[in-house]
Design an enzyme around this catalytic site. Structure first.
Site, PDB file in Angstrom:
ATOM      1  N   THR A  45       0.816  -1.320   0.141  1.00 49.35           N
ATOM      2  CA  THR A  45       0.075   0.066  -0.043  1.00 49.35           C
ATOM      3  C   THR A  45       1.003   1.265  -0.029  1.00 49.35           C
ATOM      4  O   THR A  45       2.021   1.226   0.046  1.00 49.35           O
ATOM      5  CB  THR A  45      -0.904   0.243   1.286  1.00 49.35           C
ATOM      6  OG1 THR A  45      -0.264   0.420   2.434  1.00 49.35           O
ATOM      7  CG2 THR A  45      -1.372  -1.466   1.456  1.00 49.35           C
ATOM      8  N   CYS A  46       0.260   2.431   0.067  1.00 47.70           N
ATOM      9  CA  CYS A  46       0.980   3.604   0.126  1.00 47.70           C
ATOM     10  C   CYS A  46       2.054   3.882   1.362  1.00 47.70           C
ATOM     11  O   CYS A  46       2.833   4.678   1.321  1.00 47.70           O
ATOM     12  CB  CYS A  46       0.137   4.751  -0.117  1.00 47.70           C
ATOM     13  SG  CYS A  46      -1.028   5.094   1.404  1.00 47.70           S
ATOM     14  N   SER A 105      -2.824   1.508  10.611  1.00 48.26           N
ATOM     15  CA  SER A 105      -2.577   2.731   9.555  1.00 48.26           C
ATOM     16  C   SER A 105      -1.832   3.799  10.008  1.00 48.26           C
ATOM     17  O   SER A 105      -2.085   4.311  11.122  1.00 48.26           O
ATOM     18  CB  SER A 105      -4.152   2.974   9.141  1.00 48.26           C
ATOM     19  OG  SER A 105      -4.599   1.852   8.288  1.00 48.26           O
ATOM     20  N   GLU A 112      -9.849   2.661   4.046  1.00 56.46           N
ATOM     21  CA  GLU A 112      -9.553   2.310   2.672  1.00 56.46           C
ATOM     22  C   GLU A 112      -8.375   0.873   2.886  1.00 56.46           C
ATOM     23  O   GLU A 112      -8.425   0.074   1.820  1.00 56.46           O
ATOM     24  CB  GLU A 112      -8.441   3.272   2.277  1.00 56.46           C
ATOM     25  CG  GLU A 112      -9.286   4.561   1.836  1.00 56.46           C
ATOM     26  CD  GLU A 112      -8.223   5.829   1.522  1.00 56.46           C
ATOM     27  OE1 GLU A 112      -6.974   5.621   1.824  1.00 56.46           O
ATOM     28  OE2 GLU A 112      -8.780   6.637   0.902  1.00 56.46           O
ATOM     29  N   GLN A 116      -8.254  -2.628   0.487  1.00 58.69           N
ATOM     30  CA  GLN A 116      -6.725  -2.955  -0.125  1.00 58.69           C
ATOM     31  C   GLN A 116      -6.423  -4.403   0.267  1.00 58.69           C
ATOM     32  O   GLN A 116      -5.670  -5.360  -0.595  1.00 58.69           O
ATOM     33  CB  GLN A 116      -5.588  -2.054   0.413  1.00 58.69           C
ATOM     34  CG  GLN A 116      -5.598  -0.643  -0.194  1.00 58.69           C
ATOM     35  CD  GLN A 116      -5.048   0.276   0.648  1.00 58.69           C
ATOM     36  OE1 GLN A 116      -4.515   0.361   1.563  1.00 58.69           O
ATOM     37  NE2 GLN A 116      -4.591   1.386  -0.207  1.00 58.69           N
ATOM     38  N   GLY A 184      -2.762   8.333 -12.565  1.00 58.60           N
ATOM     39  CA  GLY A 184      -2.850   7.033 -12.143  1.00 58.60           C
ATOM     40  C   GLY A 184      -4.173   6.375 -12.383  1.00 58.60           C
ATOM     41  O   GLY A 184      -5.273   7.167 -12.772  1.00 58.60           O
ATOM     42  N   GLY A 186      -5.325   3.318 -10.636  1.00 59.08           N
ATOM     43  CA  GLY A 186      -5.759   2.312  -9.526  1.00 59.08           C
ATOM     44  C   GLY A 186      -7.010   2.769  -8.903  1.00 59.08           C
ATOM     45  O   GLY A 186      -7.846   3.752  -8.833  1.00 59.08           O
ATOM     46  N   ALA A 187      -6.996   1.965  -7.649  1.00 56.54           N
ATOM     47  CA  ALA A 187      -8.199   2.267  -6.595  1.00 56.54           C
ATOM     48  C   ALA A 187      -8.204   3.661  -6.046  1.00 56.54           C
ATOM     49  O   ALA A 187      -9.262   4.290  -5.822  1.00 56.54           O
ATOM     50  CB  ALA A 187      -8.250   1.047  -5.460  1.00 56.54           C
ATOM     51  N   LEU A 188      -6.948   4.101  -5.599  1.00 58.04           N
ATOM     52  CA  LEU A 188      -6.773   5.331  -5.197  1.00 58.04           C
ATOM     53  C   LEU A 188      -7.180   6.466  -6.081  1.00 58.04           C
ATOM     54  O   LEU A 188      -7.934   7.524  -5.870  1.00 58.04           O
ATOM     55  CB  LEU A 188      -5.419   5.764  -4.741  1.00 58.04           C
ATOM     56  CG  LEU A 188      -4.846   5.255  -3.248  1.00 58.04           C
ATOM     57  CD1 LEU A 188      -3.500   5.529  -3.240  1.00 58.04           C
ATOM     58  CD2 LEU A 188      -5.715   5.914  -2.337  1.00 58.04           C
TER      59      LEU A 188
END
Length: 430
Positions: A45-46, A105, A112, A116, A184, A186-188
């Site tokens: 993840t980020c 997190s 979120e 993920q 981007g 993706g999901a984000l």
């Protein structure tokens, strides 16, 4: 077989290291499957890189992972080995459940992460390297995250990495009517388009470094920005959400400087990509403001101690039920009560040593090390009583164990049925 988790996150490593570890994460699962690894789920993840494995030999499996990562990244094997924390057995179960519930997190309680975790679970299944044990683990973790969300105040504020980043951008962006560009697919990016529009911005287009922007553009009725059009798109933008997840810099100083040369207003870049989309130094350009993951980490809000303790108790219930087979069900309440007791004490001590926002980096580093030591001690403290509980149950001495727990700790092991939504945790439909 044994469960093994190898973890590097914002808690113990800088984002640059996490970025390097995640290079090639889409290939890692298939790469490590072999004689000692029968199942693998990769969770990048980020702000974290985690690998969950079903193994026959944890030591050999770790060595294979380090070797694979060394061949895929620019990091030396020793650096990779030092970066990865290992959790085995119940510890791996507890860690994933805590992660999926938002307890680990950068923004505690953010929702979120559960999506993920679900995506990582699905990807592993579709790629063919999801073992039955890992499938059961991830299903249980996702059920637990839903119970935590519905039973505590965690996540109800809607705070997330993205929301904190957008709040930080409030200082330089007038959202209503602002022109926004998304980098981007993706999901984000999907989530970000909705957030941008919700704040009144006009999303003008989407740029994909890999050239795969057509699908998301069609889904959101956007224009696809090509590499040739990127400078022009930057010239017109007021804000850019960069979250490509690629392995190379997208917005370089020269590119952004070129765009800024023909405009008279400021530009805000929100970089939420683990592999940075915005190069270091771009923020030094006149009129350019950059919000990065490091800023989000520094400004992330805290959560109430009561909500955290409740969430930890729910996780403790879930771990106990996952780890306890039918022969040990009679001691389940004792295991749960003991875990609640220890983790309740742990959370109070962690809250006491954790520094506030803006603390000196050396103090924050010391607090992080102290917290890690406290969590390790708590898990070590619980290991033997948990093992003994199962042994006593299997030998028919449950009553003696329950009595000992009550005498030693003063715990009411006759846990009421409604003290935790255990039925929801156990139910496949939860």
């Amino acid at each position: 077989m044994a469960l093994l988790s190898l973890v590097a996150s914002h808690h113990n490593k800088d984002l640059n290291t996490l970025e390097q570890l995640s290079v090639g994460s889409d290939r890692l699962g298939n790469t490590v499957i072999g004689s000692t690894v029968t199942g693998a789920v990769v969770l990048p993840t980020c702000n974290r890189f985690e690998l969950y494995l079903d193994v026959t030999d944890p030591v050999a499996a770790r060595a294979e992972v380090v070797s694979a990562l060394s061949s895929m990244t620019s990091l030396e094997a020793d650096a990779i080995d030092a970066a990865l924390l290992a959790y085995e057995g119940d510890d791996a179960v507890e860690h994933l459940m805590s992660v999926s519930s938002g307890l680990e997190s950068m923004v505690v309680g953010e929702r979120e992460i559960s999506g993920q975790v679900r995506r990582a679970h699905i990807d592993a299944r579709e790629a063919g390297h999801l073992s039955p044990a890992l499938d059961r683990l991830f299903q249980s973790a996702l059920r637990t995250s839903r119970v935590v969300a519905s039973s505590t105040g965690l996540g109800t504020s809607g705070r997330s990495v993205m929301s904190v980043a957008f709040d930080l951008a409030d200082a330089t962006v007038t959202w209503r009517g602002a022109n926004a560009l998304v980098v981007g697919t993706g999901a984000l990016a999907d989530t970000g388009i909705g957030v941008l529009r919700g704040r009144g911005a006009r999303v003008t287009g989407v740029y994909s470094p890999s050239g795969r922007g057509g699908e998301i553009a069609a889904r959101h009725d956007l224009e696809v920005v090509t590499a040739e059009d990127l400078v022009e798109a930057l010239e017109e933008a007021d804000v850019v959400l960069a979250c490509s997840g690629g392995e190379s810099i997208v917005l370089t100083p020269s590119l952004v400087a070129q765009a800024m040369s023909s405009r008279g207003h400021s530009l805000t870049l929100i970089d939420l990509a683990l592999h940075r989309d915005v190069a270091a130094g771009v923020e030094l350009l006149r009129g350019v403001n950059v919000v990065r993951l490091e800023d989000v980490k520094f400004h992330a809000p805290g959560e109430s101690m009561a909500a955290l303790e409740t969430a930890r108790a729910i996780v403790a219930h879930a771990v106990a039920r996952f780890a306890t087979d039918e022969s040990g069900r009679s001691v389940d309440p004792a295991i749960v009560a003991l875990r609640e007791h220890v983790f309740g004490l742990l959370e109070r001590e962690v809250a006491r040593v954790r520094p506030g926002p803006g603390a000196d980096p050396s103090i924050s580093a010391q607090a992080t090390a102290t917290e890690a030591a406290l969590r390790h001690f708590a898990k070590a403290l619980l290991h033997t009583p948990t093992v003994r509980a199962k042994e006593m149950a299997e030998s028919g001495h449950t009553d003696e164990y329950l009595s000992a727990i009550n005498t030693l700790y003063g715990l009411d092991v006759a846990v009421p049925d409604d003290c935790c939504p255990a039925g929801e945790i156990d139910s496949p439909s939860a």
